[in-house]
Scaffold this motif. Sequence first.
Motif, mmCIF file in Angstrom:
data_model
loop_
_atom_site.group_PDB
_atom_site.id
_atom_site.type_symbol
_atom_site.label_atom_id
_atom_site.label_comp_id
_atom_site.label_asym_id
_atom_site.label_seq_id
_atom_site.Cartn_x
_atom_site.Cartn_y
_atom_site.Cartn_z
ATOM 1 N N TRP A 45 -21.336 -45.085 98.525
ATOM 2 C CA TRP A 45 -22.372 -44.572 99.115
ATOM 3 C C TRP A 45 -22.380 -44.176 100.229
ATOM 4 C CZ3 TRP A 45 -26.863 -46.497 101.154
ATOM 5 C CH2 TRP A 45 -26.913 -47.566 101.028
ATOM 6 N N LYS A 46 -23.603 -43.231 100.682
ATOM 7 C CA LYS A 46 -23.885 -43.361 102.730
ATOM 8 C C LYS A 46 -24.892 -42.734 102.354
ATOM 9 C CE LYS A 46 -21.904 -38.649 103.858
ATOM 10 N NZ LYS A 46 -21.541 -38.356 105.055
ATOM 11 N N ARG A 47 -25.845 -42.408 102.841
ATOM 12 C CA ARG A 47 -27.197 -42.229 103.567
ATOM 13 C C ARG A 47 -27.169 -40.728 103.594
ATOM 14 N NH1 ARG A 47 -32.152 -44.584 107.342
ATOM 15 N NH2 ARG A 47 -33.607 -43.026 106.612
ATOM 16 N N SER A 48 -27.570 -40.313 103.056
ATOM 17 C CA SER A 48 -27.989 -38.702 102.999
ATOM 18 C C SER A 48 -29.137 -38.438 104.540
ATOM 19 C CB SER A 48 -28.767 -38.063 101.524
ATOM 20 O OG SER A 48 -28.874 -37.043 102.132
ATOM 21 N N HIS A 49 -28.939 -37.260 104.943
ATOM 22 C CA HIS A 49 -29.629 -36.593 105.265
ATOM 23 C C HIS A 49 -30.995 -35.760 104.632
ATOM 24 C CE1 HIS A 49 -26.604 -36.710 108.563
ATOM 25 N NE2 HIS A 49 -25.763 -35.801 107.588
ATOM 26 N N ALA A 77 -32.356 -41.694 100.393
ATOM 27 C CA ALA A 77 -31.446 -40.629 99.818
ATOM 28 C C ALA A 77 -30.315 -41.358 100.085
ATOM 29 C CB ALA A 77 -32.055 -39.072 100.020
ATOM 30 N N PHE A 78 -28.925 -40.512 99.488
ATOM 31 C CA PHE A 78 -28.122 -40.806 99.258
ATOM 32 C C PHE A 78 -27.022 -40.062 98.688
ATOM 33 C CE2 PHE A 78 -28.908 -43.768 95.158
ATOM 34 C CZ PHE A 78 -27.573 -43.470 94.970
ATOM 35 N N GLU A 79 -25.852 -40.605 98.517
ATOM 36 C CA GLU A 79 -24.925 -39.377 98.393
ATOM 37 C C GLU A 79 -23.762 -40.267 97.671
ATOM 38 O OE1 GLU A 79 -22.770 -36.542 101.443
ATOM 39 O OE2 GLU A 79 -24.297 -36.239 102.083
#
Length: 194
Positions: A125-129, A140-142
């Motif tokens: 996962w990575k942090r979302s904008h 919030a993440f993707e």
Amino acid sequence: ETVEAPAWPHAVDAGLAKQGKALFNKHCADCHGTYGPGAIYPDKIVPIETLGTDRTRLDALTPEERKTYSTSWFTGYEPKGVRTDPGGYVAPPLDGVWASAPYFHNGSVPTLWHVLRSKERPALWKRSHHGYDKERVGLAFEVLDDPASVPTERSARRQWFDTSKPGKSRAGHTFPDRLTEAQKRAVLEYLKTL
């Protein structure tokens, strides 16, 4: 000790949070302490075998290295109860926990919702904008389902948190798994109030 945790800036379901507090005190307080008047923080080390999480950070320093640190400027050059072989991680106090994502000692879990649901934690996962996820309480993440899809360019690849890498495991802290979904929702609501 004089710094206060920030207050949750959104609405809290007081009735649900009250249920969550009772559940928290029954299932979580032995390690993470109690909150409010008469609060108690146990400063408890949970053995790595019990916790079941990534031990990379624990093993990063040998007992001899920890002893050396215990007589360095970190402790004012005097050992002050430094544990040279802790055998686990200290369960942290949770004041302001809603504002301290990502979670666990290695930042492998993006939301408190996922802390409470070990089988639902994202692997890659990575942090979302989109900022903050106030429903699941955390980042919030993707999610990326296929590890082969991680970008090869170093700067882009580093944005992704890959829990399969050494030191980045999302495993462990499965204690909340024994709670029902309704109980997990109540505990999550209570965590917003800390």
